[in-house]
Design a protein around this motif. Structure first.
Motif, PDB file in Angstrom:
ATOM      1  N   LEU A   1     -13.643 -15.746 -15.129  1.00 49.72           N
ATOM      2  CA  LEU A   1     -13.705 -16.884 -14.212  1.00 49.72           C
ATOM      3  C   LEU A   1     -14.916 -17.774 -14.454  1.00 49.72           C
ATOM      4  O   LEU A   1     -14.983 -18.883 -13.917  1.00 49.72           O
ATOM      5  N   ALA A   2     -15.884 -17.318 -15.259  1.00 46.59           N
ATOM      6  CA  ALA A   2     -17.036 -18.172 -15.584  1.00 46.59           C
ATOM      7  C   ALA A   2     -16.647 -19.317 -16.504  1.00 46.59           C
ATOM      8  O   ALA A   2     -17.328 -20.347 -16.550  1.00 46.59           O
ATOM      9  N   LEU A   3     -15.560 -19.157 -17.256  1.00 46.16           N
ATOM     10  CA  LEU A   3     -15.127 -20.185 -18.200  1.00 46.16           C
ATOM     11  C   LEU A   3     -14.441 -21.339 -17.478  1.00 46.16           C
ATOM     12  O   LEU A   3     -13.859 -21.165 -16.413  1.00 46.16           O
ATOM     13  N   SER A   4     -14.492 -22.524 -18.064  1.00 48.14           N
ATOM     14  CA  SER A   4     -13.880 -23.727 -17.498  1.00 48.14           C
ATOM     15  C   SER A   4     -12.741 -24.186 -18.393  1.00 48.14           C
ATOM     16  O   SER A   4     -12.537 -23.663 -19.482  1.00 48.14           O
ATOM     17  N   SER A   5     -12.008 -25.213 -17.934  1.00 48.28           N
ATOM     18  CA  SER A   5     -10.817 -25.660 -18.657  1.00 48.28           C
ATOM     19  C   SER A   5     -11.133 -26.781 -19.634  1.00 48.28           C
ATOM     20  O   SER A   5     -11.321 -27.936 -19.232  1.00 48.28           O
ATOM     21  N   THR A   6     -11.191 -26.443 -20.914  1.00 44.87           N
ATOM     22  CA  THR A   6     -11.415 -27.464 -21.947  1.00 44.87           C
ATOM     23  C   THR A   6     -10.283 -28.486 -21.950  1.00 44.87           C
ATOM     24  O   THR A   6     -10.525 -29.698 -22.014  1.00 44.87           O
ATOM     25  N   ALA A   7      -9.048 -28.008 -21.870  1.00 49.10           N
ATOM     26  CA  ALA A   7      -7.887 -28.896 -21.992  1.00 49.10           C
ATOM     27  C   ALA A   7      -7.845 -29.933 -20.877  1.00 49.10           C
ATOM     28  O   ALA A   7      -7.722 -31.142 -21.124  1.00 49.10           O
ATOM     29  N   ILE A   8      -7.966 -29.490 -19.632  1.00 46.35           N
ATOM     30  CA  ILE A   8      -7.817 -30.416 -18.512  1.00 46.35           C
ATOM     31  C   ILE A   8      -9.033 -31.326 -18.386  1.00 46.35           C
ATOM     32  O   ILE A   8      -8.901 -32.542 -18.204  1.00 46.35           O
ATOM     33  N   VAL A   9     -10.230 -30.758 -18.480  1.00 41.00           N
ATOM     34  CA  VAL A   9     -11.446 -31.566 -18.303  1.00 41.00           C
ATOM     35  C   VAL A   9     -11.529 -32.662 -19.366  1.00 41.00           C
ATOM     36  O   VAL A   9     -11.755 -33.834 -19.047  1.00 41.00           O
ATOM     37  N   MET A  10     -11.341 -32.300 -20.631  1.00 43.50           N
ATOM     38  CA  MET A  10     -11.469 -33.299 -21.685  1.00 43.50           C
ATOM     39  C   MET A  10     -10.326 -34.315 -21.640  1.00 43.50           C
ATOM     40  O   MET A  10     -10.532 -35.490 -21.943  1.00 43.50           O
ATOM     41  N   GLN A  11      -9.127 -33.887 -21.257  1.00 41.23           N
ATOM     42  CA  GLN A  11      -8.025 -34.837 -21.133  1.00 41.23           C
ATOM     43  C   GLN A  11      -8.325 -35.867 -20.046  1.00 41.23           C
ATOM     44  O   GLN A  11      -8.077 -37.068 -20.224  1.00 41.23           O
ATOM     45  N   LEU A  12      -8.858 -35.425 -18.910  1.00 43.38           N
ATOM     46  CA  LEU A  12      -9.212 -36.356 -17.844  1.00 43.38           C
ATOM     47  C   LEU A  12     -10.303 -37.324 -18.296  1.00 43.38           C
ATOM     48  O   LEU A  12     -10.224 -38.532 -18.021  1.00 43.38           O
ATOM     49  N   LEU A  13     -11.311 -36.812 -18.986  1.00 41.50           N
ATOM     50  CA  LEU A  13     -12.396 -37.671 -19.456  1.00 41.50           C
ATOM     51  C   LEU A  13     -11.898 -38.686 -20.484  1.00 41.50           C
ATOM     52  O   LEU A  13     -12.352 -39.837 -20.505  1.00 41.50           O
ATOM     53  N   ILE A  14     -10.960 -38.270 -21.334  1.00 39.73           N
ATOM     54  CA  ILE A  14     -10.387 -39.195 -22.323  1.00 39.73           C
ATOM     55  C   ILE A  14      -9.581 -40.276 -21.618  1.00 39.73           C
ATOM     56  O   ILE A  14      -9.671 -41.466 -21.942  1.00 39.73           O
ATOM     57  N   GLU A  15      -8.765 -39.890 -20.635  1.00 38.67           N
ATOM     58  CA  GLU A  15      -7.972 -40.873 -19.887  1.00 38.67           C
ATOM     59  C   GLU A  15      -8.865 -41.891 -19.189  1.00 38.67           C
ATOM     60  O   GLU A  15      -8.522 -43.062 -19.077  1.00 38.67           O
ATOM     61  N   GLN A  16     -10.015 -41.436 -18.704  1.00 40.65           N
ATOM     62  CA  GLN A  16     -10.936 -42.317 -17.991  1.00 40.65           C
ATOM     63  C   GLN A  16     -11.945 -42.994 -18.917  1.00 40.65           C
ATOM     64  O   GLN A  16     -12.872 -43.653 -18.450  1.00 40.65           O
ATOM     65  N   LYS A  17     -11.767 -42.784 -20.248  1.00 44.22           N
ATOM     66  CA  LYS A  17     -12.660 -43.371 -21.251  1.00 44.22           C
ATOM     67  C   LYS A  17     -14.116 -42.953 -21.021  1.00 44.22           C
ATOM     68  O   LYS A  17     -15.054 -43.734 -21.170  1.00 44.22           O
ATOM     69  N   GLN A  18     -14.314 -41.688 -20.644  1.00 46.66           N
ATOM     70  CA  GLN A  18     -15.660 -41.175 -20.408  1.00 46.66           C
ATOM     71  C   GLN A  18     -16.042 -40.062 -21.367  1.00 46.66           C
ATOM     72  O   GLN A  18     -17.125 -39.484 -21.238  1.00 46.66           O
ATOM     73  N   ALA A  19     -15.176 -39.754 -22.331  1.00 44.57           N
ATOM     74  CA  ALA A  19     -15.465 -38.637 -23.237  1.00 44.57           C
ATOM     75  C   ALA A  19     -16.733 -38.881 -24.051  1.00 44.57           C
ATOM     76  O   ALA A  19     -17.449 -37.931 -24.379  1.00 44.57           O
ATOM     77  N   ALA A  20     -17.007 -40.139 -24.383  1.00 47.08           N
ATOM     78  CA  ALA A  20     -18.203 -40.458 -25.167  1.00 47.08           C
ATOM     79  C   ALA A  20     -19.384 -40.869 -24.295  1.00 47.08           C
ATOM     80  O   ALA A  20     -20.465 -41.150 -24.806  1.00 47.08           O
ATOM     81  N   GLN A  21     -19.180 -40.897 -22.970  1.00 45.79           N
ATOM     82  CA  GLN A  21     -20.256 -41.228 -22.044  1.00 45.79           C
ATOM     83  C   GLN A  21     -21.111 -39.987 -21.772  1.00 45.79           C
ATOM     84  O   GLN A  21     -20.734 -38.866 -22.134  1.00 45.79           O
TER      85      GLN A  21
END
Length: 576
Positions: free
Chosen positions: A138-158
């Motif tokens: 449970l210490a691990l987080s979701s790479t797939a969902i978090v990065m997909q949301l950041l990409i959709e919001q154009k924040q992956a490089a922010q």
């Protein structure tokens, strides 16, 4: 004649495509993220909702997924494509620049979270080994969902995207040691633990070195050969081989599949085939990643959740609060300022997809009993479903904190300047606007949030300053009281809206011209106070249409008239 198993597979494929093509667009129309749409579709169409009712009402079999496990390999490909495309956007220099956040913030977040969750699990009655596994999973987080949301919001490089990626990369590296530990729980007596760990470490290093050597010395040659031999079909096949092959190499060494795909993306991003690869893979990534999110939804055991709702909700609340505070502390120490750390911590607080892998492995070897394993999976799944909501909460709080920061002013004061134009955003579009205005001898003051862009503009002789144009004190320093015009050229949806709203509140009588991504964004900017809005999608389409008519032989006057009529019609739709 089609075999029964094939009929089920085809039927499940039809149900999934129905969800992707009809149900999820309905959710998007209701302003819900695509991630949430796919996960809710997975819950509704999975074995614990319509699938459960299909035992009583057989016609529901045609509206539910009968074999969710058959979709798992394809869903995994979606995650690989996401990490591969993310690797394309980075470089080894950027990755090296994140080393402090990767090992500092990532290590502290994962270590303290695992320890705290494990202690709580032990206190509520789990055996020591099971409690440790619970904490690690449970210490691990979701790479797939978090990065997909950041990409959709154009924040992956922010900054928030880079900080989140740093922590997620460290967690991906941890997957192999965690799975090795799970295997050791029931290891036979007399086994040399040090030798096994050393072998795992050597295998991991060999795998990474092998990917680097292939990428550095063979990748460009192979892609050049494929391009020379006939084009996109061969390039697509080679791209798929690169993604899956690199993932297979790391998986063979006991590392995560996602890590191999990310490394492959980093290496291919150094070649001239980067942009072609992005275009070719984007549709595959979207549909396969949607399948992955649906499998997460299908994995939520609704009967277990409904049988012990308060226990699971209490566990969910404790998990989110615990990881939120720990994540914020780690990010604040090693990654950046308070608002950004809060924003990233909210995204990283829920559990991730690797929790299901760890739970399944621990249950298989008898290290974790089925009942607590099911509860852990339910808590992990529910927390993942909340990621988009938590992301919005984190952004809201971060924006409020930024607004409460002590007032800043520009290094030069233009509060007495009259008749000038303020340009918010000084990238390529801002430069183009400034050059034309300067040619007509108009005074320009540019505000830009990127220190790199400001430095380049200052070296070129522009009056450009570091500052957020959504801050009223910055606008005052830039001479908002005497400005004749305010131009917003940034392409970030929320940032542009905030800038328009801030200036309109100060000077409602001054015209605001803003750049928009599409019709929906344009309407939001108009509601915020913009007088004229220029949608990128409309102008790009008009320019392409004009060039096309020119190639057909139309004269310039006819083309101008036709484009002017079309432009008037498009802008009339958005009310400008």
């Amino acid at each position: 004649m089609t075999e029964p198993g094939h009929e089920i597979l085809i039927k499940d494929a039809v149900v999934f495509l129905f969800a992707a093509g009809v149900v999820v667009p309905v959710f998007r129309y209701l302003k819900l993220p695509a991630v949430v749409g796919f996960m809710l579709s997975g819950i509704a169409l999975g074995p614990y909702a319509l699938g459960q009712l299909a035992h009583q009402y057989h016609f529901l079999e045609y509206f539910s997924i009968s074999e969710p496990e058959a979709a798992a390999p394809f869903a995994e490909l979606g995650v690989l494509f996401l990490l591969f495309l993310l690797g394309l956007e980075f470089s080894f220099e950027k990755l090296w620049g994140l080393r402090r956040a990767v090992f500092g913030a990532g290590g502290l977040q994962a270590g303290v979270s695992a320890l705290a969750i494990g202690l709580i699990a032990w206190q509520v009655g789990l055996p020591a080994e099971a409690a440790i596994i619970c904490g690690l999973a449970l210490a691990l987080s979701s790479t797939a969902i978090v990065m997909q949301l950041l990409i959709e919001q154009k924040q992956a490089a922010q900054p928030v995207g880079r900080a989140a990626l740093a922590v997620l990369l460290f967690q991906d590296i941890l997957v192999a040691p965690i799975l090795i530990f799970v295997g050791f729980v029931n290891i036979e007596a007399g086994t040399n633990l040090t030798a096994v760990l050393l072998e795992a470490l050597v295998n991991g290093v060999i795998a990474i070195v092998a990917i680097m050597i292939i990428g550095r010395f063979g990748l460009r040659r192979m892609f050049s050969l494929a391009a020379a031999a006939g084009g996109r079909d061969f390039l697509m096949a080679l791209t798929l081989l690169t993604v899956v092959g690199a993932a297979a190499i790391t998986a063979t060494a006991g590392l995560s599949l996602a890590l191999g795909a990310f490394l492959a993306g980093l290496l291919l991003g150094e070649t001239e085939f980067k942009h072609q690869t992005e275009v070719d893979l984007e549709p595959f990534k979207g549909i396969l990643l949607g399948l992955f999110f649906m499998t997460v939804g299908m994995g939520l055991d609704l009967p277990s959740i409904l049988s012990q709702p308060w226990v699971i909700l209490a566990g969910l609340g404790a998990l989110l609060l615990l990881k939120l505070f720990i994540g914020f502390g780690a990010l604040r120490l090693f990654a950046g300022k308070t608002p950004m750390s809060i924003e990233a911590a909210f995204l990283l607080a829920p559990a991730g997809e690797f929790a299901f892998v760890v739970i399944a492995a621990a249950t298989a070897v008898g290290a974790l009993a089925p009942e607590p394993g099911g509860m852990m999976a339910a808590i992990a799944g529910l927390s993942m479903l909340l990621i988009p909501i938590l992301g919005k909460v984190g952004t809201f709080i971060a924006d409020r904190l930024r607004a409460q920061e002590p007032a800043h002013t520009l290094e030069e004061d233009f509060s007495d300047l009259e008749g000038h134009v303020i340009i918010a955003g000084f990238g390529r579009v801002g430069h183009a606007v400034a050059r034309i205005l300067a040619a007509e001898e108009a005074d320009v003051v540019a505000l830009e949030r990127s220190a790199v862009n400001v430095s380049r503009a200052r070296n070129a002789g522009w009056r450009a300053y570091l500052g957020d144009a959504a801050r009223q004190e910055i606008l005052h320093s830039a001479g908002a009281d005497g400005a004749r015009l305010f131009v917003v050229t940034v392409d970030d949806v929320s940032a542009a809206e905030g800038m328009v709203r801030a200036f309109h509140k100060l000077r409602p009588e001054v015209p605001i011209i803003a750049r928009a991504r599409d019709h929906e964004h344009a309407q939001r900017l108009i509601d915020a106070g913009a007088k004229e809005v220029i949608p990128d999608a409309v102008e790009s389409g008009l320019q392409m249409a004009g060039r096309t008519l020119h190639e057909f032989g139309y004269n310039d006057e006819t083309i101008r008239d036709r484009l002017a009529a079309e432009r008037d019609e498009e802008y009339h739709r958005i009310g400008t």
